[in-house]
Enzyme design. Structure first.
Site, PDB file in Angstrom:
ATOM      1  N   ASN A 165       0.521   5.795  -0.385  1.00 40.31           N
ATOM      2  CA  ASN A 165      -0.513   6.810  -0.799  1.00 40.31           C
ATOM      3  C   ASN A 165       0.521   8.099  -0.254  1.00 40.31           C
ATOM      4  O   ASN A 165       1.175   8.239   0.747  1.00 40.31           O
ATOM      5  CB  ASN A 165      -1.490   6.824   0.456  1.00 40.31           C
ATOM      6  CG  ASN A 165      -2.324   8.107   0.627  1.00 40.31           C
ATOM      7  OD1 ASN A 165      -2.368   8.504   1.930  1.00 40.31           O
ATOM      8  ND2 ASN A 165      -2.911   8.894  -0.268  1.00 40.31           N
ATOM      9  N   HIS A 179       0.934  -1.164   0.206  1.00 41.27           N
ATOM     10  CA  HIS A 179      -0.084   0.103   0.003  1.00 41.27           C
ATOM     11  C   HIS A 179       0.925   1.178  -0.016  1.00 41.27           C
ATOM     12  O   HIS A 179       1.982   1.099   0.793  1.00 41.27           O
ATOM     13  CB  HIS A 179      -0.974   0.238   1.291  1.00 41.27           C
ATOM     14  CG  HIS A 179      -1.465   1.230   1.591  1.00 41.27           C
ATOM     15  ND1 HIS A 179      -0.984   2.096   2.518  1.00 41.27           N
ATOM     16  CD2 HIS A 179      -2.353   2.217   1.051  1.00 41.27           C
ATOM     17  CE1 HIS A 179      -1.456   3.344   2.458  1.00 41.27           C
ATOM     18  NE2 HIS A 179      -2.405   3.377   1.669  1.00 41.27           N
ATOM     19  N   GLY A 219     -17.241  10.369  -0.867  1.00 38.93           N
ATOM     20  CA  GLY A 219     -16.227  10.385  -1.840  1.00 38.93           C
ATOM     21  C   GLY A 219     -16.741   9.275  -2.798  1.00 38.93           C
ATOM     22  O   GLY A 219     -17.602   8.665  -2.743  1.00 38.93           O
TER      23      GLY A 219
END
Lengths: 347, 347
Positions: free
Chosen positions: B151, B149, B306
């Site tokens: 971000n 992951h 979202g």
């Protein structure tokens, strides 16, 4: 490893549960002045333990091969529970039926909010409470056989110490709801009819009101859909006679087997394709989303250090998330989704 | 059906996203006074879009067969994003790499808290903000190949209307972390070494500090364990030179491919058993628990409307929950769990 993990949890939480070798006759504290057999606490505990036995026996009989594994646990200060799980059986992928009895302290704000007391001059301080409940999620393997959830609980605060005879606050909550991956009208109608019959024995307003409450409660806002096809749900119910509500909860728990098992018998051996199974798994993903993000019992349990394995036994054995999956318009999958988006009247 | 679901969501949420046929050169508002190419907003957007291209190309090359499916979307008032998903490929079960640019309004309390302003006499009112980020979760099929992951995000408030030249508030956040189902020391060491190299180019305190922050952030309290073996994580970072932090975030994003792809090349074809696969699926269940219950980006995204499919692309294609699963002491599964309970120093 297990102890270390438990230590981390218990630092922020309630007393750690301890495994017990045998089921005790009662989880009520012997010092509990409401432990006598005629008290609502005591009768409610007996009712949920009988319901656990009855549902587990019916599941094992219908499953044909699986057997429930039992874990009995208690907390040093009183209370405890019996967790029963049947995993990878003949019919069910995972079936959990738990009862628990909890003694705890609730923040005074929560107590005042629940009681409807606006007067903040009332003495503030944590309020001792008692809670008992049965909780169950049954996930079958066959994608045409629906998942069932039910939960019935009773909640009571202790009498104030400075006024031993003063009335206790109490509430009932619970419900039974059906989550199929495919709609069979006769199944859903049958299920709702049994719920309505149980309700109608007590108050004609119960079924319409608790049916809507169920549709509202099991809503997944971020999906704009419900997790399933509903049933009945109620919470914080105390504006009826206490004996009547105890009878109502008992009737609801007794209705689980007749509402569910006939559907399982009809669907458990239906031939299915990989496509059917994948759709069931996607709907299981929605079930996980609802339980982990919105379900009050689950999120409260996770945050306060309840018995994790008992709480998360509600999650399916397997689940699936596909990016941007859209069932074809008019397909059987689309029909199910449509009924989850726009709840229907089934009877 | 889709529109109806969207309507329910948008009633409680921000503007609904609209699909776009083509990628625009920029998602910045043309009226945005910070849209010129030298602004941090503009350079950050270019950086994350370049990183998306680079990571997706490396994933496709390593996957051998899978191709990313792309969805471009925008919001009427400005902003938008590019979601790319590769599903059921040769190596990856599900790989999502998303960039997004969001214009929104934040409550004044959140702005004051972030700015560290205590003075409540300051004018209260929603504060316009800009946020851009790249977010990715890569779940391979082989249980010996780890999930990754990463971000990286940049956040900026608008200049106050009554003082156009006044400084904007800004923050950087992000991280890269590894979630294997089995430990290969050389893999975890390599991964952490690449993170440390990226950090050390900017500040020797970054790696130790952001490594610990990562271990703390990806903690699952109800399990007493982390979801994986960490990496780096930082948030609300603004107490360094802005150009330096833009350079740091860029370096971190560029480190994703060299940190991850060599591990995948080593593990993607390792033979495995059903037992290995079931353990990977159980760890995927923990991943789902962390993301749905605790991850700030996910829970915020779900509650504010979202783009749901972009948010939940982080969930694995498949996951599993077994009741009370305990790996055998000393087994490979136990070693992984032990490292998730007690984080280690890998370098």
């Amino acid at each position: 490893l297990r102890l270390r993990r438990a230590a981390v949890r218990s630092a922020v939480a309630i007393e750690k549960e301890v495994p017990e070798a045998e089921r005790p006759d009662t989880f009520l504290r012997s010092s509990d002045d409401s432990s006598h057999s005629s008290s609502v606490r005591s009768r409610f505990e007996k009712m949920i333990r009988a319901a656990q036995d009855e549902v587990c026996a019916a599941i094992e009989a219908a499953d044909g091969g699986g057997r429930f594994q039992e874990d009995v646990w208690s907390r040093p200060g009183g209370g405890g529970g019996i967790s029963r799980v049947l995993q990878d059986g003949g019919v069910w992928e995972k079936a959990g039926v738990n009862v628990s009895v909890v003694y705890g302290m609730m923040p005074p704000e929560a107590y005042r909010a629940a009681k409807g007391v606006k007067d903040s001059s009332e003495k503030a301080g944590p309020v001792p409470f008692f809670a008992a409940g049965i909780s169950s999620v049954l996930h079958p393997k066959n994608p045409f056989a629906p998942t069932l959830h039910f939960n019935y609980r009773y909640f009571e605060t202790d009498a104030p110490k400075d006024a031993p005879g003063a009335p206790r606050q109490w509430w009932f909550g619970g419900g039974t709801d059906l989550t199929p991956a495919y709609i069979f009208e006769e199944d859903v109608k049958h299920f709702h009819e049994v719920q309505k019959q149980a309700c109608d024995k007590f108050d004609p307003s119960f079924y319409p009101r608790f049916k809507k409450w169920c549709d509202d409660y099991f809503f997944i806002p971020h999906r704009g859909e419900r997790r399933g096809l509903g049933g009945i749900f109620f919470d914080d119910l105390n504006d009826y006679d206490q004996e009547m509500l105890l009878g109502f909860a008992t009737e609801c728990a007794k209705s689980v087997v007749p509402a569910y098992i006939p559907i399982i018998e009809r669907r458990k051996d239906t031939p299915f394709t990989e496509h059917n199974k994948a759709w069931q798994q996607l709907r299981r993903g929605r079930y996980v989303e609802f339980n982990l993000v919105y379900d009050r019992g689950t999120t409260f349990g996770l945050k306060t250090g309840g018995r994790i394995e008992s709480i998360l036994v509600s999650l399916p054995l397997t689940a699936r998330w596909e990016y941007d999956h859209q069932p074809e318009e008019g397909s059987e999958e689309w029909k199910l989704l449509d009924a989850c988006v726009s709840p229907k009247e089934w009877i």
